[in-house]
Design a protein around this motif. Structure first.
Motif, short mmCIF file in Angstrom:
data_model
loop_
_atom_site.label_atom_id
_atom_site.label_comp_id
_atom_site.label_asym_id
_atom_site.label_seq_id
_atom_site.Cartn_x
_atom_site.Cartn_y
_atom_site.Cartn_z
N PRO A 12 30.81 40.49 51.28
CA PRO A 12 30.71 41.08 49.95
C PRO A 12 30.16 40.07 48.94
CG PRO A 12 33.00 40.75 50.55
CD PRO A 12 32.20 40.39 51.75
N PHE A 13 29.09 40.42 48.26
CA PHE A 13 28.60 39.53 47.19
C PHE A 13 28.10 40.37 46.02
CE2 PHE A 13 24.59 40.29 49.38
CZ PHE A 13 23.66 40.30 48.36
N ARG A 22 31.42 36.73 28.92
CA ARG A 22 32.05 36.94 30.24
C ARG A 22 30.97 37.12 31.27
NH1 ARG A 22 35.08 42.36 29.26
NH2 ARG A 22 32.92 42.90 28.86
N MET A 23 31.32 36.85 32.51
CA MET A 23 30.37 37.12 33.58
C MET A 23 30.59 38.55 34.04
SD MET A 23 28.38 34.59 34.06
CE MET A 23 27.69 34.64 35.70
N VAL A 24 29.60 39.40 33.83
CA VAL A 24 29.74 40.81 34.19
C VAL A 24 28.85 41.08 35.40
CG1 VAL A 24 29.35 43.15 33.39
CG2 VAL A 24 30.27 41.45 31.83
N ILE A 25 29.37 41.87 36.30
CA ILE A 25 28.63 42.17 37.53
C ILE A 25 27.52 43.15 37.22
CG2 ILE A 25 28.83 43.27 39.80
CD1 ILE A 25 31.64 42.07 39.93
N LYS A 26 26.32 42.81 37.69
CA LYS A 26 25.17 43.68 37.47
C LYS A 26 24.87 44.50 38.72
CE LYS A 26 24.39 42.33 33.33
NZ LYS A 26 24.62 43.26 32.22
N ALA A 27 25.18 43.96 39.87
CA ALA A 27 24.92 44.70 41.11
C ALA A 27 25.87 44.18 42.19
CB ALA A 27 23.48 44.49 41.55
N ALA A 28 26.26 45.08 43.08
CA ALA A 28 27.17 44.69 44.17
C ALA A 28 26.64 45.26 45.46
CB ALA A 28 28.57 45.21 43.89
N ASN A 29 26.84 44.56 46.56
CA ASN A 29 26.35 45.11 47.83
C ASN A 29 27.40 46.04 48.45
OD1 ASN A 29 28.17 43.26 48.75
ND2 ASN A 29 26.84 42.45 50.37
N GLN A 33 31.22 46.97 47.46
CA GLN A 33 31.56 48.28 46.89
C GLN A 33 32.71 48.91 47.66
OE1 GLN A 33 27.80 50.31 46.83
NE2 GLN A 33 27.29 49.56 44.79
N GLU A 34 32.77 48.64 48.98
CA GLU A 34 33.87 49.19 49.78
C GLU A 34 35.22 48.66 49.32
OE1 GLU A 34 32.59 48.27 53.69
OE2 GLU A 34 31.28 50.03 53.81
N LYS A 35 35.21 47.45 48.75
CA LYS A 35 36.47 46.85 48.26
C LYS A 35 36.78 47.31 46.84
CE LYS A 35 36.73 43.85 51.79
NZ LYS A 35 37.67 44.04 52.90
N GLY A 36 35.96 48.20 46.31
CA GLY A 36 36.23 48.71 44.98
C GLY A 36 35.57 47.92 43.87
N ILE A 37 34.61 47.07 44.21
CA ILE A 37 33.93 46.27 43.19
C ILE A 37 32.61 46.95 42.88
CG2 ILE A 37 32.80 44.07 42.77
CD1 ILE A 37 34.98 42.92 44.73
N ASP A 38 32.34 47.14 41.60
CA ASP A 38 31.11 47.83 41.24
C ASP A 38 30.51 47.22 39.98
OD1 ASP A 38 29.10 49.61 41.57
OD2 ASP A 38 30.42 51.35 41.82
#
Lengths: 482, 242
Positions: A12-13, A22-29, A33-38
């Motif tokens: 997962p990255f 803050r560091m905000v996530i722009k894209a997730a693989n 995403q399966e771990k609930g990170i988006d």
């Protein structure tokens, strides 16, 4: 990213960028995403959820560039490819699918190849752009919508599949309209009143009642020409002939497009697989084949043909527009001879290096060493004026050289001075002209310049650094007057 | 009979000049403002489209030579045009050229280290007919090299000035003239200070012309001849003109 580093495929990255501190996530693989990170979540929170999460910096325009590159890659499937927002590609497949044996194998080929690169892709084929968009993103059953059945395919999909604005979607959700099927048959006037014209337009576009255009990407055609030779070429005359022909071909195209080249590479592909190349650059964009040939001609001797050259190619590395008015703008010679001079300088720069050529413009400093600056280009105009009123020597020494003087009294020019072992008797003198240090640039003593003439008539520019009040000042010679 | 003979001689002289390709193009006359000096040249006009050679041995002489050349070039440029100045060890200070009526921004300096490169650059520049003049500064110039330069200008009609500082030998060259410029004491009358630049201009060699020496001053944007005793005319006339 996963394509370059296969190890990342299973890990997962996310890509993150700073936003409001803050560091905000722009894209997730997908594993992330399966771990609930988006996208949209804060990196710190996600790290709490998943300590092994890898975070990389998000480069703002990388996604766009990548999408464009993918679109260009997709031209193998159809000539008309368009990019759609930030994450989609639209391919006009009319008359293309049968080459792959039908729509299903066609779609499968695209998906398999892109997945092979490591992209997570979804695709659909439909009669309308709207329906294909909806099915590709929200469809659960068949990715290929049969002709004329796009309305049926849309029925079970959520309203978001219609590419609607967030406010309209929220409105629909509040009213309990969770699928397109629940409102598609409502009276149009009621829909327009409640949700605006946008919803109806999108609905019509999806069902095919309204036409929608795509803007296909135009892949840039490189400025390149190739010339295969029937027999391997070994002679300089042969290379010259090939070069001339290639330059004419390239320059014809450049002329048609109103462009000129600044850098070009001439490549010779030898029989034994070695590529020999020579490069040239010009001071300003040109499409004059004869001039370019002269520039290359100086370097042809560097090509080793060995057993022979089978293919010649010329590439324009840097292409610029040539505005029609440029000649007039550049031309500081009134006769319109600017091009000839620029070409001369190109030849000199090509052979001896561009650092050999200088042109000087006045700079607003009195300090002699700083009173001229090098012009950046031939076109540069002077911002200040030359001042012929100041006595300045025609020959200036690169560095002032020390002299020994005999001075009758302070603030007087010397009676005689000794320079490089020779004695000069001063018979006439002018000055002093005091030039102060520019304290914002450099600290030091001021200079009192005198123009003096010796008994033989030679004229010199000498100065005293500082004054006699501050001890014994040094004298220097700085130039020779005409 | 006498006038007829005169006519024939003039006619023949013109033909000889044409054969030697010294004939100037129409409307291409340099007005130096120096009537006396121009009399030394064939056709009574400063030769354009030719290579002139200047020799100097001391730093002060070199500066005087540069000044005299700058005066000639300013007349050639006529407030427009670009000239190329090629040299190995350049000491020219561009702002000083403004005194001689030249916009220093119109001069393109090419600074090189090797003598061979300088000669190549001078020759290339002399072939570019868009330039009114090319100045080359170098010390040695062999006959063959000067011949190449002379052939280049015969095609392009560019005027070349070669300034040789401290040459090992003053060998014969194919240049149409050879000059030597030395500074002279300036004249200020009873006023203190330094006057206008003044030189002893020696024309040591001139093809088809008569060598001579003059005292010349640069003032108010033009050359002025100074009446004064010639210092080295006698010395020059003893020499055989090339």
């Amino acid at each position: 990213m996963a394509r370059r580093q296969p190890a990342l495929r299973e890990v997962p990255f996310v890509l993150a960028a700073p936003e409001h501190g803050r560091m905000v996530i722009k894209a997730a693989n997908v594993p992330a995403q399966e771990k609930g990170i988006d996208a949209g979540m804060v990196v710190a929170d996600c790290r709490a959820v998943l300590p092994s999460l890898q975070v990389f910096d998000d480069k703002p325009d990388q996604a766009g560039k990548l999408l464009n590159a993918l679109a260009e890659w997709c031209i193998r499937y159809t000539p008309a490819v368009a990019t759609d927002m930030s994450d989609g590609l639209i391919l006009d497949v009319s008359g293309c699918a049968h080459l792959w044996g039908g729509e299903r194998p066609y779609l499968k080929d695209i998906i398999v190849r892109l997945r092979g690169f490591g992209y997570d892709v979804r695709a659909a084929i439909a009669d309308t752009i709207g329906a294909a968009w909806a099915v590709a993103r929200y469809g659960t059953s068949s990715p290929v919508v049969e002709a004329g059945l796009q309305a049926d395919a849309l029925l079970p999909l959520p309203p978001a599949a219609l590419r609607l604005e967030a406010a309209v979607l929220e409105h629909l959700r509040k009213l309990g309209l969770y699928t397109i099927g629940s409102f598609i048959h409502m009276p149009r006037s009621a829909l327009r009143r409640r949700f605006g014209q946008g919803l109806l337009t999108r609905l019509d576009q999806a069902t095919g009642q309204e036409f929608e255009m795509i803007q296909p990407i135009q892949p840039a055609e490189p400025y390149q020409e190739r010339l295969p030779s029937p027999e391997p070429i070994k002679t300089a005359a042969g290379i010259e002939a090939a070069l001339q022909q290639l330059l004419e071909m390239l320059c014809r195209r450049l002329a048609a497009e109103g462009k000129g080249l600044r850098k070009s590479v001439f490549k010779c592909f030898r029989i034994d697989g070695v590529v020999q190349q020579i490069e040239t650059g010009t001071n300003r964009a040109t499409r004059n084949a004869a001039h370019l040939f002269k520039l290359f001609e100086l370097k042809i001797a560097n090509i080793a043909p060995a057993l022979g050259i089978e293919v010649f190619a010329i590439e324009a590395g840097m292409v610029e527009d040539i505005p029609v008015t440029q000649d007039a703008l550049w031309d500081f010679t009134e006769g319109g001879n600017g091009t000839a001079i620029a070409e001369l300088l190109d030849r000199v720069a090509g052979k001896l290096g561009v650092q050999a050529i200088h042109r000087y413009l006045p700079d607003e400093h009195y300090w002699p060493e700083r009173s001229v600056k090098t012009a950046a280009s031939l076109a540069e105009k002077a911002q200040a004026c030359w001042n012929p009123g100041l006595p300045r020597p025609i020959h200036l020494l690169p560095d002032p050289e020390t002299i020994e003087v005999t001075v009758p009294m302070p603030d007087y020019p010397p009676m005689l001075f000794r320079y490089k072992g020779e004695l000069y008797h001063v018979s006439k003198a002018d000055g002093p002209e005091r030039i102060e240090q520019e304290w914002w640039l450099q600290r030091g003593l001021y200079r009192d310049y005198y123009s003096v003439e010796d008994r033989k008539g030679a004229r010199y520019w000498i100065f005293r650094a500082g004054s006699y009040e501050q001890g014994d000042p040094q004298w220097f010679i700085h130039g020779f007057f005409a | 009979m006498q006038p007829a003979k005169q006519d024939i001689i003039q006619q023949l002289q013109k033909e000889v000049l044409a054969m030697q390709r010294l004939k100037r193009g129409a409307g291409h006359i340099l007005s130096t403002g120096l009537r006396e000096v121009e009399k030394a040249f064939p056709d009574q006009a400063f030769p354009l489209g030719a290579v002139h050679e200047f020799i100097s041995n001391a730093k002060a002489d070199a500066a005087a030579t540069s000044g005299f050349m700058a005066g000639l070039i300013s007349q050639l440029m006529q407030k427009s045009g670009t000239v190329v100045w090629v040299s190995t060890r350049r000491t020219i200070f561009p702002p000083a050229l403004a005194v001689f009526g030249i916009d220093p921004g119109r001069i393109i300096f090419i600074d090189l280290w090797r003598q061979k490169d300088v000669l190549w650059a001078i020759e290339e520049a002399l072939k570019c007919s868009a330039l009114p003049a090319v100045i080359g500064e170098l010390s040695e110039l062999s006959f063959t090299e000067s011949r190449r330069l002379q052939l280049a200008v015969e095609q392009s009609r560019v005027t070349g000035f070669i300034h040789r500082y401290n040459p090992k030998s003053e060998n014969i060259t194919a240049c149409v003239t050879r000059w030597k410029i030395q500074p002279l004491m300036s004249e200020t009358g009873s006023m203190p200070g330094v006057g206008f630049p003044r030189w002893n201009v020696q024309l040591l060699k001139v093809r088809n012309g008569k060598p001579g020496a003059w005292q010349i001053e640069w003032s108010e944007g033009s050359f002025k001849q100074v009446a004064g005793q010639d210092i080295s005319v006698a010395a020059i006339q003893k020499r055989k003109a090339g």
